[in-house]
Write a protein that holds these residues in place. Structure first.
Motif, mmCIF file in Angstrom:
data_model
loop_
_atom_site.group_PDB
_atom_site.id
_atom_site.type_symbol
_atom_site.label_atom_id
_atom_site.label_comp_id
_atom_site.label_asym_id
_atom_site.label_seq_id
_atom_site.Cartn_x
_atom_site.Cartn_y
_atom_site.Cartn_z
ATOM 1 N N SER A 31 0.813 -1.217 0.000
ATOM 2 C CA SER A 31 0.000 0.000 0.000
ATOM 3 C C SER A 31 0.846 1.267 0.000
ATOM 4 O O SER A 31 0.317 2.368 -0.180
ATOM 5 N N CYS A 32 2.154 1.133 0.189
ATOM 6 C CA CYS A 32 3.036 2.292 0.238
ATOM 7 C C CYS A 32 3.028 3.018 -1.103
ATOM 8 O O CYS A 32 3.103 2.393 -2.166
ATOM 9 N N LEU A 33 2.951 4.345 -1.068
ATOM 10 C CA LEU A 33 2.889 5.150 -2.285
ATOM 11 C C LEU A 33 4.123 4.964 -3.153
ATOM 12 O O LEU A 33 4.040 4.957 -4.384
ATOM 13 N N LEU A 75 8.010 1.729 7.653
ATOM 14 C CA LEU A 75 8.408 0.440 7.081
ATOM 15 C C LEU A 75 7.958 -0.700 7.982
ATOM 16 O O LEU A 75 7.421 -1.705 7.520
ATOM 17 N N LYS A 76 8.153 -0.518 9.280
ATOM 18 C CA LYS A 76 7.762 -1.544 10.249
ATOM 19 C C LYS A 76 7.491 -0.863 11.584
ATOM 20 O O LYS A 76 8.267 -0.017 12.018
ATOM 21 N N GLY A 77 6.391 -1.241 12.224
ATOM 22 C CA GLY A 77 6.083 -0.684 13.534
ATOM 23 C C GLY A 77 4.782 0.099 13.558
ATOM 24 O O GLY A 77 4.002 0.085 12.599
ATOM 25 N N ASN A 97 0.467 2.671 10.823
ATOM 26 C CA ASN A 97 1.245 1.434 10.778
ATOM 27 C C ASN A 97 1.945 1.296 9.434
ATOM 28 O O ASN A 97 2.092 2.278 8.706
ATOM 29 N N GLU A 98 2.362 0.088 9.110
ATOM 30 C CA GLU A 98 3.215 -0.146 7.950
ATOM 31 C C GLU A 98 2.633 0.421 6.656
ATOM 32 O O GLU A 98 1.460 0.230 6.355
ATOM 33 N N GLY A 99 3.474 1.132 5.900
ATOM 34 C CA GLY A 99 3.093 1.658 4.605
ATOM 35 C C GLY A 99 2.520 3.059 4.630
ATOM 36 O O GLY A 99 2.352 3.676 3.579
ATOM 37 N N GLU A 100 2.237 3.601 5.811
ATOM 38 C CA GLU A 100 1.590 4.909 5.890
ATOM 39 C C GLU A 100 2.604 6.047 5.933
ATOM 40 O O GLU A 100 3.751 5.879 6.331
#
Length: 253
Positions: A31-33, A75-77, A97-100
C-alpha cells in the motif's frame, strides 16, 4: 528539525539507528505510495535515496513546530501522531502502521510540522528529503497524481470526521475509537494489537481518562469488550458497530 547528518544521527538517534537500506522492491508494504509507483524509472531511481531510521519504543521522531524537511514512511512498527491542543493538552490525531505516510501536511511548502510523532513500539522508518521528493514529483506525473489523490482522500476523511465526531456522545466517541483501532490493529484472537493507556484512548476520543475508564467498565459489564492489562478484546463487534451505526462513520482505516 530533522536533517540527515552524522552529527544528528549520533546525537538524536544513536549510532546504530540509521540502517543499511532495504530495497523498495523487496518491501512487503504494497500500500506504500513509493512501492506502488516503482514501475516508473524515476521513482525506482529515487527510491534508493531514502534513509532508514530505527526508533525505539517511545522515541519522538517529529517535533511539533519544526520545519518540514521531508516525509516519513512507516516500514515496520506503529506510530502515534498527535498535536498540542488547548492548555497544552495532547490530542492524538491518528495512529499509523506499515506503509503509511507521516508528516505530509506541511510538505511542499516552507511550513512547519503541525504535528508530532512518537513510535509506539520499536519502529523502522523510511525518510525521503523534501528536495528528493519534489524532484521525483516534477518528473513523474503518475506519482504526482497518486499523491494528489492521497491528499484528497485525507481531506475528505478529516472533514467527515470533524462533522461526525461533533455529533457523537462521549460513549459513542470511545466506541468509535475502539472500532477504529480494531480495523487497523486487531489480530486473529480479536485483541487489539496496540496496547494503549487509558489516557491515550481519551486523547484520541477527545475526552478524559476518567470517562474512558467508566465507559470501558460499562462495556465490560455489557459483555461488549474484555480486558487483560492494557490489552482490549472486542467480544461483540456487531453490537459495538450498532452503537454508532446512525452516524454511518467508518471512514478511518
Amino acid at each position: 528539525m530533522f536533517k540527515v547528518s552524522k552529527q544528528q544521527q549520533n546525537r538524536s538517534y544513536g549510532r546504530n539507528s540509521f540502517l543499511k537500506g532495504i530495497s523498495c522492491v523487496d518491501c512487503v508494504n504494497e500500500s506504500c505510495l513509493i512501492k506502488k509507483n516503482l514501475l516508473s524509472s524515476t521513482v525506482f531511481n529515487f527510491s534508493d535515496k531514502k534513509t532508514e531510521i530505527k526508533c525505539k519504543k517511545g522515541q519522538q521522531f517529529i517535533i511539533e513546530g519544526a520545519p518540514v524537511n521531508g516525509l516519513f514512511f512507516v516500514l515496520k512498527g506503529k506510530v502515534k501522531v498527535y498535536r498540542t491542543g488547548i492548555n497544552g493538552r495532547e490530542q492524538i490525531v491518528r495512529f499509523a502502521n506499515e506503509g503509511e505516510i507521516i508528516g505530509h501536511r506541511g510538505f511542499g511548502t516552507e511550513e512547519y510540522y503541525s504535528i508530532g510523532a512518537i513510535a509506539l513500539e520499536d519502529t523502522i522508518l523510511c525518510y525521503f528529503s523534501k528536495n528528493i521528493l519534489q524532484e521525483a514529483l516534477k518528473k513523474e506525473p503518475s506519482f504526482t497524481y497518486d499523491l494528489m489523490l492521497f491528499y484528497a482522500d485525507e481531506l475528505n476523511r478529516s472533514e467527515a470526521k470533524v462533522k461526525t465526531i461533533s455529533q457523537m456522545t462521549v460513549r459513542e466517541r470511545v466506541v468509535d475509537t475502539l472500532l477504529y483501532i480494531h480495523r487497523k490493529f486487531s489480530n486473529k484472537n480479536e485483541f487489539l494489537d496496540l496496547p494503549l493507556s487509558r489516557k491515550e484512548y481519551a486523547d484520541y476520543a477527545g475526552t478524559t481518562e476518567e470517562q474512558v475508564i467508566r465507559i470501558f467498565s460499562a462495556l465490560k459489564k455489557e459483555n461488549l469488550i474484555a480486558t487483560k492489562g492494557k490489552k482490549i478484546c472486542i467480544v461483540n463487534l456487531a453490537l459495538l458497530k450498532q452503537e454508532i451505526s446512525e452516524h454511518n462513520f467508518y471512514l478511518d482505516s
